[in-house]
Design a protein around this motif. Structure first.
Motif, PDB file in Angstrom:
ATOM      1  N   GLU A  72      -6.039  -8.042   2.412  1.00 51.13           N
ATOM      2  CA  GLU A  72      -5.206  -7.323   1.442  1.00 51.13           C
ATOM      3  C   GLU A  72      -6.037  -6.898   0.228  1.00 51.13           C
ATOM      4  O   GLU A  72      -5.863  -5.803  -0.310  1.00 51.13           O
ATOM      5  CB  GLU A  72      -4.041  -8.208   0.996  1.00 51.13           C
ATOM      6  CG  GLU A  72      -3.098  -8.587   2.125  1.00 51.13           C
ATOM      7  CD  GLU A  72      -2.044  -9.618   1.710  1.00 51.13           C
ATOM      8  OE1 GLU A  72      -0.870  -9.373   1.995  1.00 51.13           O
ATOM      9  OE2 GLU A  72      -2.391 -10.645   1.107  1.00 51.13           O
ATOM     10  N   GLN A  73      -6.942  -7.784  -0.190  1.00 49.36           N
ATOM     11  CA  GLN A  73      -7.814  -7.447  -1.314  1.00 49.36           C
ATOM     12  C   GLN A  73      -8.732  -6.277  -0.949  1.00 49.36           C
ATOM     13  O   GLN A  73      -8.941  -5.357  -1.747  1.00 49.36           O
ATOM     14  CB  GLN A  73      -8.630  -8.680  -1.731  1.00 49.36           C
ATOM     15  CG  GLN A  73      -7.769  -9.787  -2.326  1.00 49.36           C
ATOM     16  CD  GLN A  73      -8.568 -11.062  -2.545  1.00 49.36           C
ATOM     17  OE1 GLN A  73      -9.138 -11.621  -1.614  1.00 49.36           O
ATOM     18  NE2 GLN A  73      -8.615 -11.524  -3.784  1.00 49.36           N
ATOM     19  N   LEU A  74      -9.258  -6.309   0.280  1.00 44.15           N
ATOM     20  CA  LEU A  74     -10.134  -5.219   0.713  1.00 44.15           C
ATOM     21  C   LEU A  74      -9.358  -3.916   0.838  1.00 44.15           C
ATOM     22  O   LEU A  74      -9.891  -2.840   0.568  1.00 44.15           O
ATOM     23  CB  LEU A  74     -10.818  -5.579   2.036  1.00 44.15           C
ATOM     24  CG  LEU A  74     -11.831  -6.719   1.945  1.00 44.15           C
ATOM     25  CD1 LEU A  74     -12.409  -7.042   3.318  1.00 44.15           C
ATOM     26  CD2 LEU A  74     -12.958  -6.410   0.961  1.00 44.15           C
ATOM     27  N   GLN A  75      -8.079  -4.008   1.230  1.00 48.91           N
ATOM     28  CA  GLN A  75      -7.268  -2.789   1.287  1.00 48.91           C
ATOM     29  C   GLN A  75      -7.054  -2.204  -0.106  1.00 48.91           C
ATOM     30  O   GLN A  75      -7.017  -0.987  -0.283  1.00 48.91           O
ATOM     31  CB  GLN A  75      -5.934  -3.076   1.968  1.00 48.91           C
ATOM     32  CG  GLN A  75      -6.075  -3.201   3.481  1.00 48.91           C
ATOM     33  CD  GLN A  75      -4.792  -3.623   4.170  1.00 48.91           C
ATOM     34  OE1 GLN A  75      -3.705  -3.232   3.756  1.00 48.91           O
ATOM     35  NE2 GLN A  75      -4.917  -4.415   5.218  1.00 48.91           N
ATOM     36  N   MET A  76      -6.950  -3.075  -1.109  1.00 53.22           N
ATOM     37  CA  MET A  76      -6.829  -2.582  -2.489  1.00 53.22           C
ATOM     38  C   MET A  76      -8.094  -1.832  -2.903  1.00 53.22           C
ATOM     39  O   MET A  76      -8.042  -0.805  -3.581  1.00 53.22           O
ATOM     40  CB  MET A  76      -6.565  -3.750  -3.452  1.00 53.22           C
ATOM     41  CG  MET A  76      -5.176  -4.358  -3.297  1.00 53.22           C
ATOM     42  SD  MET A  76      -5.003  -5.907  -4.267  1.00 53.22           S
ATOM     43  CE  MET A  76      -4.900  -5.233  -5.942  1.00 53.22           C
ATOM     44  N   ILE A  77      -9.238  -2.360  -2.489  1.00 51.66           N
ATOM     45  CA  ILE A  77     -10.507  -1.689  -2.782  1.00 51.66           C
ATOM     46  C   ILE A  77     -10.540  -0.329  -2.083  1.00 51.66           C
ATOM     47  O   ILE A  77     -10.877   0.698  -2.692  1.00 51.66           O
ATOM     48  CB  ILE A  77     -11.699  -2.565  -2.326  1.00 51.66           C
ATOM     49  CG1 ILE A  77     -11.787  -3.834  -3.192  1.00 51.66           C
ATOM     50  CG2 ILE A  77     -13.010  -1.769  -2.378  1.00 51.66           C
ATOM     51  CD1 ILE A  77     -12.820  -4.845  -2.713  1.00 51.66           C
ATOM     52  N   ALA A  78     -10.148  -0.311  -0.805  1.00 51.47           N
ATOM     53  CA  ALA A  78     -10.158   0.931  -0.029  1.00 51.47           C
ATOM     54  C   ALA A  78      -9.213   1.968  -0.653  1.00 51.47           C
ATOM     55  O   ALA A  78      -9.530   3.159  -0.732  1.00 51.47           O
ATOM     56  CB  ALA A  78      -9.752   0.644   1.422  1.00 51.47           C
ATOM     57  N   GLN A  79      -8.075   1.486  -1.098  1.00 48.20           N
ATOM     58  CA  GLN A  79      -7.090   2.363  -1.741  1.00 48.20           C
ATOM     59  C   GLN A  79      -7.678   2.991  -3.001  1.00 48.20           C
ATOM     60  O   GLN A  79      -7.595   4.199  -3.222  1.00 48.20           O
ATOM     61  CB  GLN A  79      -5.856   1.517  -2.112  1.00 48.20           C
ATOM     62  CG  GLN A  79      -4.757   2.303  -2.802  1.00 48.20           C
ATOM     63  CD  GLN A  79      -3.930   3.092  -1.802  1.00 48.20           C
ATOM     64  OE1 GLN A  79      -3.392   2.541  -0.859  1.00 48.20           O
ATOM     65  NE2 GLN A  79      -3.835   4.399  -2.019  1.00 48.20           N
ATOM     66  N   ARG A  80      -8.316   2.162  -3.810  1.00 48.19           N
ATOM     67  CA  ARG A  80      -8.844   2.607  -5.094  1.00 48.19           C
ATOM     68  C   ARG A  80      -9.983   3.614  -4.914  1.00 48.19           C
ATOM     69  O   ARG A  80     -10.083   4.594  -5.628  1.00 48.19           O
ATOM     70  CB  ARG A  80      -9.333   1.385  -5.884  1.00 48.19           C
ATOM     71  CG  ARG A  80      -9.912   1.706  -7.242  1.00 48.19           C
ATOM     72  CD  ARG A  80      -8.820   2.167  -8.204  1.00 48.19           C
ATOM     73  NE  ARG A  80      -9.335   2.425  -9.527  1.00 48.19           N
ATOM     74  CZ  ARG A  80      -9.895   3.570  -9.898  1.00 48.19           C
ATOM     75  NH1 ARG A  80     -10.031   4.563  -9.042  1.00 48.19           N
ATOM     76  NH2 ARG A  80     -10.323   3.732 -11.133  1.00 48.19           N
ATOM     77  N   ILE A  81     -10.839   3.348  -3.929  1.00 50.56           N
ATOM     78  CA  ILE A  81     -12.008   4.214  -3.744  1.00 50.56           C
ATOM     79  C   ILE A  81     -11.650   5.460  -2.940  1.00 50.56           C
ATOM     80  O   ILE A  81     -12.273   6.506  -3.088  1.00 50.56           O
ATOM     81  CB  ILE A  81     -13.165   3.425  -3.078  1.00 50.56           C
ATOM     82  CG1 ILE A  81     -13.623   2.306  -4.013  1.00 50.56           C
ATOM     83  CG2 ILE A  81     -14.322   4.342  -2.750  1.00 50.56           C
ATOM     84  CD1 ILE A  81     -14.770   1.492  -3.467  1.00 50.56           C
ATOM     85  N   GLY A  82     -10.645   5.330  -2.060  1.00 51.10           N
ATOM     86  CA  GLY A  82     -10.186   6.523  -1.376  1.00 51.10           C
ATOM     87  C   GLY A  82     -10.399   6.585   0.123  1.00 51.10           C
ATOM     88  O   GLY A  82     -10.404   7.662   0.706  1.00 51.10           O
ATOM     89  N   PHE A  83     -10.584   5.417   0.767  1.00 50.70           N
ATOM     90  CA  PHE A  83     -10.714   5.464   2.231  1.00 50.70           C
ATOM     91  C   PHE A  83      -9.681   4.572   2.914  1.00 50.70           C
ATOM     92  O   PHE A  83      -9.904   4.045   3.999  1.00 50.70           O
ATOM     93  CB  PHE A  83     -12.141   5.099   2.674  1.00 50.70           C
ATOM     94  CG  PHE A  83     -12.606   3.730   2.253  1.00 50.70           C
ATOM     95  CD1 PHE A  83     -12.423   2.625   3.080  1.00 50.70           C
ATOM     96  CD2 PHE A  83     -13.241   3.552   1.034  1.00 50.70           C
ATOM     97  CE1 PHE A  83     -12.869   1.366   2.705  1.00 50.70           C
ATOM     98  CE2 PHE A  83     -13.691   2.294   0.643  1.00 50.70           C
ATOM     99  CZ  PHE A  83     -13.494   1.200   1.483  1.00 50.70           C
ATOM    100  N   ILE A  84      -8.511   4.430   2.276  1.00 47.87           N
ATOM    101  CA  ILE A  84      -7.494   3.517   2.811  1.00 47.87           C
ATOM    102  C   ILE A  84      -7.015   3.960   4.202  1.00 47.87           C
ATOM    103  O   ILE A  84      -6.778   3.122   5.082  1.00 47.87           O
ATOM    104  CB  ILE A  84      -6.307   3.364   1.826  1.00 47.87           C
ATOM    105  CG1 ILE A  84      -5.313   2.307   2.315  1.00 47.87           C
ATOM    106  CG2 ILE A  84      -5.617   4.691   1.559  1.00 47.87           C
ATOM    107  CD1 ILE A  84      -5.824   0.899   2.315  1.00 47.87           C
ATOM    108  N   ASP A  85      -6.879   5.258   4.450  1.00 44.16           N
ATOM    109  CA  ASP A  85      -6.387   5.708   5.759  1.00 44.16           C
ATOM    110  C   ASP A  85      -7.369   5.337   6.874  1.00 44.16           C
ATOM    111  O   ASP A  85      -6.983   4.792   7.903  1.00 44.16           O
ATOM    112  CB  ASP A  85      -6.161   7.228   5.760  1.00 44.16           C
ATOM    113  CG  ASP A  85      -5.051   7.625   4.784  1.00 44.16           C
ATOM    114  OD1 ASP A  85      -4.280   6.741   4.359  1.00 44.16           O
ATOM    115  OD2 ASP A  85      -4.965   8.818   4.442  1.00 44.16           O
TER     116      ASP A  85
END
Length: 164
Positions: free
Chosen positions: A140-153
Motif C-alpha cells: 500500500e505504501q508503494l502504491q502511494m509512491i506510484a500514485q504520487r510519481i505517476g505510474f500507479i496504473d
C-alpha cells in the motif's frame, strides 16, 4: 555478508523504468527479495537511458527502494529494525554502513536516502510521511509512491498479475 541459504521470501520486487516520458513496470526475479546484490544487478541490466529503480515489498513487513546511481546505488529501507530478521535488510544497512538497531528498540524508522526519488516528483518529506504510515502494508505504501510519481496504473496492473 553472511551467505545463509534461506527459504524464498514472500513479497514482490518491481523494476520501474521511465523512458521517453513513459513508465514501464516489470517483475524482478524473486532472488531480488532475498539478496540485495541480485536486485541491484537486475536493475543495472535494464540499461535504460531514463530513470530506473526497484520497489521491493518484503513479507508484508517493510519495503526497500533502490536506484542505481553513478558509482553506487541509492537505497531506502522503510524499517531499519527489519535488518534483525531479514538478510536483505541487513545487506542494505551494510551498504549504508549503518549498524542495525537493538532488539529492544520498537521504534520504526527508515534508513537511507529519503530523497532517492525526489527528482521524479517524490520529495523526501513526502516519502517520510509514507514511511510513517506504519498501519499500512508495504504494498500500500508503494502504491502511494506510484500514485504520487505517476505510474500507479502500470504498477497496479503488474501487481494484479503477480498477486493473482
Amino acid at each position: 555478508m553472511h551467505m545463509t541459504q534461506q527459504e524464498p521470501v514472500n513479497g514482490f520486487a518491481v523494476a520501474v523504468v521511465r523512458e521517453d516520458g513513459r513508465w514501464r513496470c516489470s517483475k524482478m526475479d524473486s532472488s531480488a527479495l532475498s539478496e540485495l546484490d541480485a536486485a541491484i544487478t537486475q536493475l543495472r541490466q535494464l540499461r535504460s537511458t531514463g530513470a530506473v529503480f526497484g520497489l521491493l515489498a518484503v513479507d508484508d513487513e517493510f519495503f526497500i527502494v533502490l536506484r542505481p546511481v553513478p558509482g553506487g546505488v541509492a537505497l531506502l529501507l522503510s524499517d531499519a529494525a527489519a535488518a534483525l530478521d531479514y538478510d536483505i535488510a541487513a545487506d542494505v544497512l551494510d551498504l549504508l554502513r549503518v549498524d542495525p538497531p537493538d532488539d529492544e528498540d520498537n521504534e520504526i524508522w527508515p534508513e537511507g536516502d529519503l530523497g532517492v526519488l525526489s527528482d521524479l516528483g517524490m520529495p523526501s518529506h513526502e516519502l517520510q510521511i509514507i514511511v510513517d504510515q506504519v498501519d499500512l502494508y508495504p504494498d500500500e505504501q508503494l502504491q502511494m509512491i506510484a500514485q504520487r510519481i505517476g505510474f500507479i496504473d502500470e504498477f497496479t496492473q503488474l501487481l494484479d498479475t503477480i498477486q493473482a
